[in-house]
Design a protein around this motif. Structure first.
Motif: not given
Length: 140
Positions: A3, A29-30, A32, A98, A100
């Motif tokens: 994240n 990767n995710e 945001t 999230i 990260p």
């Protein structure tokens, strides 16, 4: 898959500052995005422009591979009048949600005051003893 959180002052800072990097990172990767200001109130009298700017940000972000968007809607070009604690609390909520490992933001050396204030908040919320963020990286 990791994240990654990108935190910026205005909806377009991420695309202009690190669009190519976002595209590359989004493959594995995710991603945001957190936009701190409404991005329009200092430049436009029409409140509809806030939605126009946010919609454009989402459209560009989806092309780059950003999967989640958070718009905090603090007043554009006025982050120096917002409590540092208030900004930090809002960012911490997103970080808890999230989790990260990497945080990207604008550099303190940027002449834009909003960009400097976002950097300051990101510096606080990514402190090693109170955060699980492993890397805090800046872009211009």
């Amino acid at each position: 898959m990791m994240n990654i959180l990108i935190t910026v002052a205005h909806p377009d800072d991420e695309t202009i500052g690190m669009g190519g990097t976002i595209k590359k990172l989004s493959k594995n990767n995710e991603i945001t995005l957190c936009v701190m200001t409404d991005g329009a109130s200092a430049q436009y009298d029409d409140k509809k422009m806030i939605k126009v700017r946010q919609d454009a940000c989402k459209k560009a972000g989806k092309i780059l591979g950003i999967s989640k968007f958070h718009f905090l809607n603090f007043p554009d070009m006025k982050l120096d009048s917002i409590s540092h604690v208030e900004m930090n609390k809002e960012l911490e909520k997103i970080i808890k949600k999230i989790n990260p490992k990497i945080l990207y933001s604008t550099s303190y050396n940027d002449l834009n005051k909003d960009h400097q204030k976002v950097f300051e908040s990101c510096s606080v919320i990514s402190r090693p003893l109170s955060s699980k963020i492993k890397k805090f990286l800046c872009f211009e």
